[in-house]
Design an enzyme around this catalytic site. Structure first.
Site, short mmCIF file in Angstrom:
data_model
loop_
_atom_site.label_atom_id
_atom_site.label_comp_id
_atom_site.label_asym_id
_atom_site.label_seq_id
_atom_site.Cartn_x
_atom_site.Cartn_y
_atom_site.Cartn_z
N ASN A 256 0.97 -1.21 -0.14
CA ASN A 256 -0.02 -0.23 -0.10
C ASN A 256 0.85 1.16 -0.09
O ASN A 256 1.48 1.49 0.95
CB ASN A 256 -0.88 -0.11 1.54
CG ASN A 256 -1.70 1.05 1.35
OD1 ASN A 256 -1.94 2.03 0.28
ND2 ASN A 256 -2.48 1.46 2.59
N TRP A 257 1.07 1.69 -1.18
CA TRP A 257 1.61 2.87 -1.24
C TRP A 257 1.19 4.25 -0.70
O TRP A 257 1.91 5.40 -0.52
CB TRP A 257 2.27 3.25 -2.80
CG TRP A 257 3.29 2.54 -3.24
CD1 TRP A 257 3.76 1.18 -3.07
CD2 TRP A 257 3.57 2.46 -4.62
NE1 TRP A 257 4.55 0.72 -3.76
CE2 TRP A 257 4.55 1.39 -4.96
CE3 TRP A 257 3.44 3.28 -5.93
CZ2 TRP A 257 5.10 1.30 -6.14
CZ3 TRP A 257 4.03 3.17 -6.94
CH2 TRP A 257 4.95 2.23 -7.14
N LYS A 258 0.08 4.29 -0.29
CA LYS A 258 -0.56 5.37 0.07
C LYS A 258 -0.64 6.68 -0.91
O LYS A 258 -0.44 6.32 -2.09
CB LYS A 258 -0.14 5.80 1.79
CG LYS A 258 -0.39 4.44 2.43
CD LYS A 258 -0.37 4.57 3.73
CE LYS A 258 -0.39 3.51 4.90
NZ LYS A 258 -0.24 3.53 6.26
N HIS B 161 -9.64 0.78 4.84
CA HIS B 161 -8.49 1.34 5.57
C HIS B 161 -8.75 2.26 6.84
O HIS B 161 -9.61 3.04 6.55
CB HIS B 161 -7.56 1.80 4.64
CG HIS B 161 -6.04 1.97 5.12
ND1 HIS B 161 -5.67 2.81 6.13
CD2 HIS B 161 -4.99 1.11 5.05
CE1 HIS B 161 -4.58 2.64 6.61
NE2 HIS B 161 -3.83 1.39 5.67
N GLU C 177 -5.51 -4.65 10.71
CA GLU C 177 -4.67 -3.62 10.98
C GLU C 177 -4.95 -3.00 12.22
O GLU C 177 -5.52 -1.91 12.16
CB GLU C 177 -4.57 -2.63 9.64
CG GLU C 177 -4.42 -3.31 8.44
CD GLU C 177 -3.65 -2.38 7.34
OE1 GLU C 177 -2.46 -2.64 7.16
OE2 GLU C 177 -4.09 -1.35 7.23
N GLY D 74 2.22 2.31 11.00
CA GLY D 74 3.08 3.39 10.87
C GLY D 74 3.83 3.78 12.20
O GLY D 74 4.20 5.06 12.19
N SER E 155 3.13 -2.14 10.59
CA SER E 155 4.79 -1.90 10.54
C SER E 155 5.13 -3.19 10.41
O SER E 155 6.35 -3.55 11.26
CB SER E 155 4.76 -1.49 12.13
OG SER E 155 4.49 -0.18 12.35
N GLY F 208 2.52 -1.10 4.55
CA GLY F 208 2.78 0.46 4.02
C GLY F 208 4.17 1.07 3.74
O GLY F 208 4.60 0.42 2.60
#
Ligand code: PGA
Length: 218
Positions: A7-9, A94, A143, A149, A179, A200
């Site tokens: 997931n590149w966000k 998400h 998640e 993160g 993470s 991520g």
């Protein structure tokens, strides 16, 4: 099969995406073949260049979201119909969408329905057993907010307790996200109770994503 969802966000412009893709393509990807699927989820405008550069049967495309609406007068929305034929998967629900855009369980369920109607596999993200898993959603990514993160990945024992509380069936595919790095991925990927990881920050580094995918093989 193990699934690695990247997931590149909201990261990368065209130049950065090209750089990522060329670096990834130059890695010994044949080492990944068999038993692993890498699902790349870039921002919408970058989907087609990912597809053009990284054609490989075990690399799939996913979107980071999908509209709750049918095609029509919804400026700025990207519908499942538009995404059909481009992506195989769509991340839905998400925690960042739930918190930053107030997405409710109802909206998220509608997004899953739209995706499924266009033969796109929704990957429903849940923060815990309080979040609803819509009917017919096979892919479930757990998640925990405190792990996203933060470098505080959740210990596998705790992940498996939540998995139990989600009361999934044998047909569900269960992913962990929060993470995940090449340092801890093996713990999750070597468990037969976890079908993959949603990555991520670490996925922004192509070598790191490759190392995570390689952890399925050890
Ligand atoms: P992270 O993000 O790997 O940076 O924790 C995971 C996610 O939010 O999908």
């Amino acid at each position: 099969m193990k699934y690695i969802v990247a997931n590149w966000k909201a990261h990368f412009d065209l130049t950065e995406a090209y750089h990522w893709l060329h670096t990834f393509a130059a890695l010994p990807l044949e080492q990944l073949e068999g038993g692993v699927e890498v699902i790349l989820c870039p921002p919408y405008p970058l989907l087609s260049i990912v597809n053009d550069i990284l054609y490989d049967p075990f690399i799939k495309l996913g979107s980071q979201d999908v509209s709750q609406y049918e095609p029509g007068a919804h400026t700025g929305e990207v519908t499942a119909k538009t995404l059909s034929g481009i992506v195989d998967y769509a991340i839905v629900g998400h925690s960042e969408r739930r918190s930053q855009y107030s997405e409710s369980n109802e909206v998220i369920a509608a997004k899953c329905d739209r995706a499924l109607a266009e033969h796109i596999n929704p990957i429903i993200c849940v923060r815990g057993s309080q979040d609803v898993i819509p009917k017919n959603c096979t892919f479930v990514a757990f998640e925990p907010i405190e792990a996203i993160g933060t470098s505080n990945n959740m210990p596998i024992a705790d992940v498996l307790i939540t998995k139990q509380n989600l009361h999934l069936s044998d047909t569900h595919v269960f992913l962990y996200g929060g993470s995940v790095t090449s340092q801890n991925a093996q713990e999750y990927l070597q468990s037969d109770k976890i079908d993959g990881v949603l990555v991520g920050s670490a996925s922004l580094n192509p070598k790191e994503l490759f190392a995570i995918a390689l952890a399925t093989k050890r």
